[in-house]
Design a protein around this motif. Structure first.
Motif, short mmCIF file in Angstrom:
data_model
loop_
_atom_site.label_atom_id
_atom_site.label_comp_id
_atom_site.label_asym_id
_atom_site.label_seq_id
_atom_site.Cartn_x
_atom_site.Cartn_y
_atom_site.Cartn_z
N PRO A 1 1.72 -31.93 56.47
CA PRO A 1 0.97 -31.10 57.11
C PRO A 1 -0.10 -31.76 58.14
CG PRO A 1 0.64 -31.06 54.46
CD PRO A 1 1.59 -32.20 54.80
N LEU A 2 -0.53 -30.82 58.94
CA LEU A 2 -1.41 -31.28 60.23
C LEU A 2 -2.54 -31.68 59.38
CD1 LEU A 2 -1.78 -31.12 63.07
CD2 LEU A 2 -2.96 -29.01 62.83
N PHE A 3 -3.19 -32.70 59.93
CA PHE A 3 -4.56 -33.54 59.41
C PHE A 3 -4.39 -34.05 58.23
CE2 PHE A 3 -6.05 -29.86 62.16
CZ PHE A 3 -6.51 -30.79 63.39
N ARG A 4 -3.15 -34.43 57.66
CA ARG A 4 -3.16 -35.05 56.42
C ARG A 4 -2.96 -36.58 56.86
NH1 ARG A 4 -0.39 -33.27 51.08
NH2 ARG A 4 -1.16 -34.92 49.77
N ARG A 5 -3.77 -37.43 55.99
CA ARG A 5 -3.37 -38.83 56.24
C ARG A 5 -3.89 -39.47 54.98
NH1 ARG A 5 -8.73 -39.24 59.43
NH2 ARG A 5 -9.95 -40.16 57.86
N SER A 6 -3.17 -40.74 54.56
CA SER A 6 -3.51 -41.52 53.65
C SER A 6 -4.83 -42.39 53.93
CB SER A 6 -2.30 -42.33 53.09
OG SER A 6 -1.23 -41.42 52.52
N ALA B 1 -8.44 -50.63 53.67
CA ALA B 1 -9.01 -50.88 54.92
C ALA B 1 -9.72 -49.93 55.63
CB ALA B 1 -7.84 -51.59 55.90
N THR B 2 -9.37 -48.54 55.56
CA THR B 2 -10.10 -47.48 56.25
C THR B 2 -11.41 -47.04 55.37
OG1 THR B 2 -8.81 -45.79 54.99
CG2 THR B 2 -7.87 -46.45 57.27
N ASP B 3 -11.38 -47.42 53.94
CA ASP B 3 -12.51 -47.11 53.36
C ASP B 3 -13.60 -48.32 53.48
OD1 ASP B 3 -14.03 -45.69 51.26
OD2 ASP B 3 -13.33 -47.46 49.96
N ARG C 1 -19.39 -48.89 58.85
CA ARG C 1 -19.84 -48.02 60.14
C ARG C 1 -20.98 -47.33 59.40
NH1 ARG C 1 -14.58 -46.55 60.91
NH2 ARG C 1 -14.95 -44.51 60.07
N LEU C 2 -21.04 -46.79 58.21
CA LEU C 2 -22.16 -46.00 57.56
C LEU C 2 -23.33 -47.14 57.54
CD1 LEU C 2 -23.24 -43.47 56.28
CD2 LEU C 2 -22.20 -44.66 54.19
N LEU C 3 -23.22 -48.19 57.16
CA LEU C 3 -24.37 -49.05 57.00
C LEU C 3 -24.91 -49.81 58.25
CD1 LEU C 3 -23.02 -51.06 53.93
CD2 LEU C 3 -24.76 -49.47 53.82
N ASP C 4 -24.07 -49.88 59.27
CA ASP C 4 -24.48 -50.24 60.43
C ASP C 4 -25.14 -49.18 61.24
OD1 ASP C 4 -23.08 -52.75 60.29
OD2 ASP C 4 -21.29 -52.25 61.37
N ASN C 5 -24.73 -47.93 61.22
CA ASN C 5 -25.32 -46.95 61.81
C ASN C 5 -26.92 -46.66 61.29
OD1 ASN C 5 -23.62 -46.40 64.02
ND2 ASN C 5 -22.33 -45.38 62.71
N ALA C 6 -26.75 -46.71 59.73
CA ALA C 6 -28.32 -46.51 59.33
C ALA C 6 -28.96 -47.63 59.44
CB ALA C 6 -27.81 -46.59 57.75
N ASP C 7 -28.72 -48.93 59.78
CA ASP C 7 -29.27 -50.07 60.09
C ASP C 7 -29.83 -49.63 61.51
OD1 ASP C 7 -30.39 -52.45 59.36
OD2 ASP C 7 -28.69 -53.72 60.06
N ALA C 8 -29.09 -49.34 62.54
CA ALA C 8 -29.67 -49.04 63.78
C ALA C 8 -30.56 -47.94 64.05
CB ALA C 8 -28.36 -48.94 64.74
N GLY D 1 -4.25 -47.60 38.37
CA GLY D 1 -3.45 -46.60 38.19
C GLY D 1 -3.79 -45.48 39.11
N HIS D 2 -4.56 -45.35 39.74
CA HIS D 2 -4.81 -44.18 40.86
C HIS D 2 -4.85 -44.79 42.33
CE1 HIS D 2 -6.12 -41.34 37.49
NE2 HIS D 2 -6.37 -42.46 37.17
N GLY D 3 -4.67 -43.66 43.26
CA GLY D 3 -4.47 -44.37 44.69
C GLY D 3 -5.84 -43.45 45.41
N TYR D 4 -5.79 -43.79 46.59
CA TYR D 4 -6.83 -43.33 47.46
C TYR D 4 -6.48 -41.70 47.70
CZ TYR D 4 -9.42 -47.64 48.40
OH TYR D 4 -10.07 -48.85 48.58
N PRO D 5 -7.42 -41.15 47.87
CA PRO D 5 -7.30 -39.65 47.94
C PRO D 5 -6.55 -39.24 49.34
CG PRO D 5 -9.56 -40.13 48.14
CD PRO D 5 -8.95 -41.27 47.89
N ARG D 6 -5.90 -38.49 49.64
CA ARG D 6 -5.39 -37.93 50.79
C ARG D 6 -5.82 -36.85 51.50
NH1 ARG D 6 1.23 -37.81 50.22
NH2 ARG D 6 0.88 -38.24 48.08
#
Length: 63
Positions: A2-7, A11-13, A19-26, A57-62
């Motif tokens: 489906p459109l917009f679905r990615r795993s 590394a992406t997490d 990015r969240l921590l760097d932007n909060a710091d800035a 036993g679990h994976g990252y959400p899609r």
């Protein structure tokens, strides 16, 4: 696929978290001592060890 679905991967997490921590710091660079900045930064960070995500036993959400 489906459109917009990615795993999600560890590394992406990690990149998103960095990015969240760097932007909060800035964002709070000039007002790091304000109550608001301390509250946000305290909410983003923890000095308590947590279990690895995702749990065994679990994976990252899609999306």
């Amino acid at each position: 696929m489906p459109l917009f679905r990615r795993s999600e991967t560890p590394a992406t997490d990690n990149a998103r978290t960095r990015r969240l921590l760097d932007n909060a710091d800035a964002a709070f660079e000039d007002e790091a001592d304000s109550d608001f900045a301390r509250t946000v930064v305290d909410g983003l960070m923890s000095d308590v060890a947590t279990r690895p995500y995702p749990p065994p036993g679990h994976g990252y959400p899609r999306r």
